[in-house]
Design a protein around this motif. Structure first.
Motif, PDB file in Angstrom:
ATOM      1  N   LYS A 191      -4.346 -21.253  35.191  1.00 18.84           N
ATOM      2  CA  LYS A 191      -5.464 -21.086  35.226  1.00 18.84           C
ATOM      3  C   LYS A 191      -6.247 -21.455  36.486  1.00 18.84           C
ATOM      4  CE  LYS A 191      -6.314 -25.332  32.413  1.00 18.84           C
ATOM      5  NZ  LYS A 191      -6.978 -25.694  31.167  1.00 18.84           N
ATOM      6  N   PHE A 192      -7.092 -20.685  36.926  1.00 16.71           N
ATOM      7  CA  PHE A 192      -7.767 -21.025  38.295  1.00 16.71           C
ATOM      8  C   PHE A 192      -9.335 -20.751  38.186  1.00 16.71           C
ATOM      9  CE2 PHE A 192      -7.058 -16.417  38.790  1.00 16.71           C
ATOM     10  CZ  PHE A 192      -8.258 -16.140  39.532  1.00 16.71           C
ATOM     11  N   GLU A 193     -10.082 -21.602  38.953  1.00 21.84           N
ATOM     12  CA  GLU A 193     -11.375 -21.063  39.306  1.00 21.84           C
ATOM     13  C   GLU A 193     -11.744 -20.658  40.711  1.00 21.84           C
ATOM     14  OE1 GLU A 193     -14.693 -23.550  38.325  1.00 21.84           O
ATOM     15  OE2 GLU A 193     -14.062 -23.682  36.117  1.00 21.84           O
ATOM     16  N   LYS A 194     -12.434 -19.823  40.892  1.00 24.05           N
ATOM     17  CA  LYS A 194     -13.055 -19.118  42.491  1.00 24.05           C
ATOM     18  C   LYS A 194     -14.454 -19.086  42.523  1.00 24.05           C
ATOM     19  CE  LYS A 194     -11.465 -16.588  45.973  1.00 24.05           C
ATOM     20  NZ  LYS A 194     -10.814 -15.287  46.683  1.00 24.05           N
ATOM     21  N   ALA A 195     -14.774 -19.786  43.447  1.00 24.13           N
ATOM     22  CA  ALA A 195     -16.356 -19.630  43.805  1.00 24.13           C
ATOM     23  C   ALA A 195     -16.508 -18.249  44.649  1.00 24.13           C
ATOM     24  CB  ALA A 195     -17.221 -20.776  44.158  1.00 24.13           C
ATOM     25  N   ILE A 196     -17.361 -17.427  44.314  1.00 24.82           N
ATOM     26  CA  ILE A 196     -17.706 -16.133  45.241  1.00 24.82           C
ATOM     27  C   ILE A 196     -19.201 -16.180  45.194  1.00 24.82           C
ATOM     28  CG2 ILE A 196     -17.459 -13.720  45.328  1.00 24.82           C
ATOM     29  CD1 ILE A 196     -14.689 -14.071  43.407  1.00 24.82           C
ATOM     30  N   SER A 197     -19.506 -16.004  46.568  1.00 24.86           N
ATOM     31  CA  SER A 197     -21.103 -15.959  46.963  1.00 24.86           C
ATOM     32  C   SER A 197     -21.733 -14.563  46.108  1.00 24.86           C
ATOM     33  CB  SER A 197     -20.942 -15.612  48.495  1.00 24.86           C
ATOM     34  OG  SER A 197     -22.337 -14.830  48.815  1.00 24.86           O
ATOM     35  N   ALA A 198     -23.048 -14.954  45.754  1.00 25.11           N
ATOM     36  CA  ALA A 198     -23.874 -14.125  45.158  1.00 25.11           C
ATOM     37  C   ALA A 198     -23.859 -12.763  45.953  1.00 25.11           C
ATOM     38  CB  ALA A 198     -25.076 -14.633  44.742  1.00 25.11           C
ATOM     39  N   GLU A 199     -23.662 -12.694  47.211  1.00 24.06           N
ATOM     40  CA  GLU A 199     -24.123 -11.708  47.750  1.00 24.06           C
ATOM     41  C   GLU A 199     -22.777 -10.397  47.851  1.00 24.06           C
ATOM     42  OE1 GLU A 199     -24.742 -14.647  49.921  1.00 24.06           O
ATOM     43  OE2 GLU A 199     -26.754 -14.291  48.847  1.00 24.06           O
ATOM     44  N   GLU A 200     -21.799 -10.967  47.649  1.00 22.81           N
ATOM     45  CA  GLU A 200     -20.718 -10.158  47.230  1.00 22.81           C
ATOM     46  C   GLU A 200     -20.560  -9.634  45.870  1.00 22.81           C
ATOM     47  OE1 GLU A 200     -17.401 -11.498  50.413  1.00 22.81           O
ATOM     48  OE2 GLU A 200     -17.753 -13.187  49.172  1.00 22.81           O
ATOM     49  N   ASN A 201     -19.883  -8.348  45.895  1.00 20.58           N
ATOM     50  CA  ASN A 201     -19.467  -7.459  44.764  1.00 20.58           C
ATOM     51  C   ASN A 201     -18.103  -7.950  44.570  1.00 20.58           C
ATOM     52  OD1 ASN A 201     -22.032  -6.530  44.221  1.00 20.58           O
ATOM     53  ND2 ASN A 201     -21.238  -4.553  45.290  1.00 20.58           N
ATOM     54  N   ILE A 202     -17.898  -8.108  43.355  1.00 23.60           N
ATOM     55  CA  ILE A 202     -16.394  -8.545  42.719  1.00 23.60           C
ATOM     56  C   ILE A 202     -15.606  -7.360  42.003  1.00 23.60           C
ATOM     57  CG2 ILE A 202     -15.068  -9.999  41.360  1.00 23.60           C
ATOM     58  CD1 ILE A 202     -17.447 -12.275  41.520  1.00 23.60           C
ATOM     59  N   PHE A 203     -14.264  -7.215  42.756  1.00 23.32           N
ATOM     60  CA  PHE A 203     -13.458  -6.281  42.040  1.00 23.32           C
ATOM     61  C   PHE A 203     -12.425  -7.047  41.451  1.00 23.32           C
ATOM     62  CE2 PHE A 203      -9.574  -3.798  41.641  1.00 23.32           C
ATOM     63  CZ  PHE A 203     -10.095  -2.618  41.614  1.00 23.32           C
ATOM     64  N   PHE A 204     -12.516  -6.860  39.794  1.00 31.25           N
ATOM     65  CA  PHE A 204     -11.575  -7.828  39.031  1.00 31.25           C
ATOM     66  C   PHE A 204     -10.751  -6.640  38.095  1.00 31.25           C
ATOM     67  CE2 PHE A 204     -10.444 -10.525  35.547  1.00 31.25           C
ATOM     68  CZ  PHE A 204     -10.644 -11.832  36.095  1.00 31.25           C
ATOM     69  N   TYR A 205      -9.479  -6.430  38.292  1.00 28.69           N
ATOM     70  CA  TYR A 205      -8.929  -5.440  37.476  1.00 28.69           C
ATOM     71  C   TYR A 205      -7.898  -6.198  36.982  1.00 28.69           C
ATOM     72  CZ  TYR A 205      -6.838  -1.285  35.463  1.00 28.69           C
ATOM     73  OH  TYR A 205      -6.186  -0.356  34.823  1.00 28.69           O
TER      74      TYR A 205
END
Length: 284
Positions: free
Chosen positions: A189-203
């Motif tokens: 398992k992992f956690e990653k913080a990603i800025s609200a301004e960025e779109n996430i590609f998660f496939y």
């Protein structure tokens, strides 16, 4: 947590005898600017003496491709003179820019002997001011791509673009982008913080993941809300995940066939330039 907005199941779209699924574009999801298209070929097993991949010479302009080989191989040839055969765990990064012709076929060894095949191709848009940049190509084998581990070795991350915890990527992108291929063992398992301004590609390529507490199967693309927070991922079985994030361009996009531009007129110019031989000549 960044809330899950929607889960998009990849649609079955076979190409000749090639098993193909695509979660984007569909009627529900046109793009995750600047991530605009994904084809997931396989998993399937080819017999000996097969025809291999069917992607003969074709043009592109105004976009980039990132091609992930998880099984089998792919031979790249293009009108700029690049040529390579990339095997399992390898990645190809091609910038079409102002225009080139390329083919993506199987090696002669694969066609002769057969074997397992699974390949994914992701298209990235290019910003308006870079659509006519010079084409380029880099193909890297698995051992040439920087990687690191997390969670006591249960997670292996291939860092492709940008950086994660100080680990730099294999490729220099043409706009700010972070992207990784993540291999998870069951329980990793992992956690990653990603800025609200960025779109996430998660496939999810293979396996099953708990994403922010929700169980999601492979061949699904997860769309997230744009809000501050992190994503939490845990593998309930061995899995492969492609994770990217980037700020959207927020520019008009017209995509037609192999061309991705900002206006319909630019699309017409692309067809005219291709027919006039301005994308180079095919000598292979």
């Amino acid at each position: 947590m960044r809330e899950i907005k929607k889960i998009h199941k990849a649609e079955y779209r076979p190409i000749a005898d090639l098993v193909t699924y695509s979660p984007m574009p569909t009627r529900q999801l046109q793009q995750l600017d600047p991530f605009i298209f994904l084809n997931h070929h396989g998993f399937q097993t080819y017999p000996a003496h097969n025809q291999g991949l069917p992607f003969g010479p074709h043009p592109h302009r105004g976009m980039e491709t990132v091609t992930f080989i998880t099984a089998g191989d792919i031979m790249h040839l293009d009108s700029s003179g690049h040529e390579s055969v990339i095997g399992p765990g390898g990645v190809q990064y091609m910038t079409a820019g102002s225009g080139l012709i390329h083919s993506e076929v199987s090696s002669s060894d694969f066609k002769k002997n057969g074997g397992d095949l699974e390949i994914l191709q992701l298209w990235l848009n290019l910003p308006a001011d870079k659509k006519m940049m010079k084409p380029s190509y880099v193909g890297l084998q698995e051992n040439e791509i920087p990687s690191f581990t997390m969670d006591n070795g249960k997670i292996k991350v291939q860092q492709l673009f940008g950086e994660w915890d100080g680990n730099g990527g294999a490729f220099k992108g043409n706009f700010p982008i972070t992207m990784s291929t993540i291999y998870l063992e069951k329980g990793g398992k992992f956690e990653k913080a990603i800025s609200a301004e960025e779109n996430i590609f998660f496939y999810i390529v293979r396996g099953v993941l708990m994403v922010n507490g929700e169980e999601i199967n492979f061949r699904n693309l997860v769309e997230f809300e744009n809000q501050e927070g992190s994503i939490s991922v845990e593998a309930t079985e061995d899995a492969i995940l492609i994770l990217g994030h980037a700020a959207p361009f927020n520019e008009p996009m017209v995509a037609q066939g192999p061309f991705v531009m900002n206006t319909q007129q630019q699309i017409q110019e692309a067809y005219q330039d291709y027919q006039a031989g301005k994308f180079g000549t095919w000598t292979h």
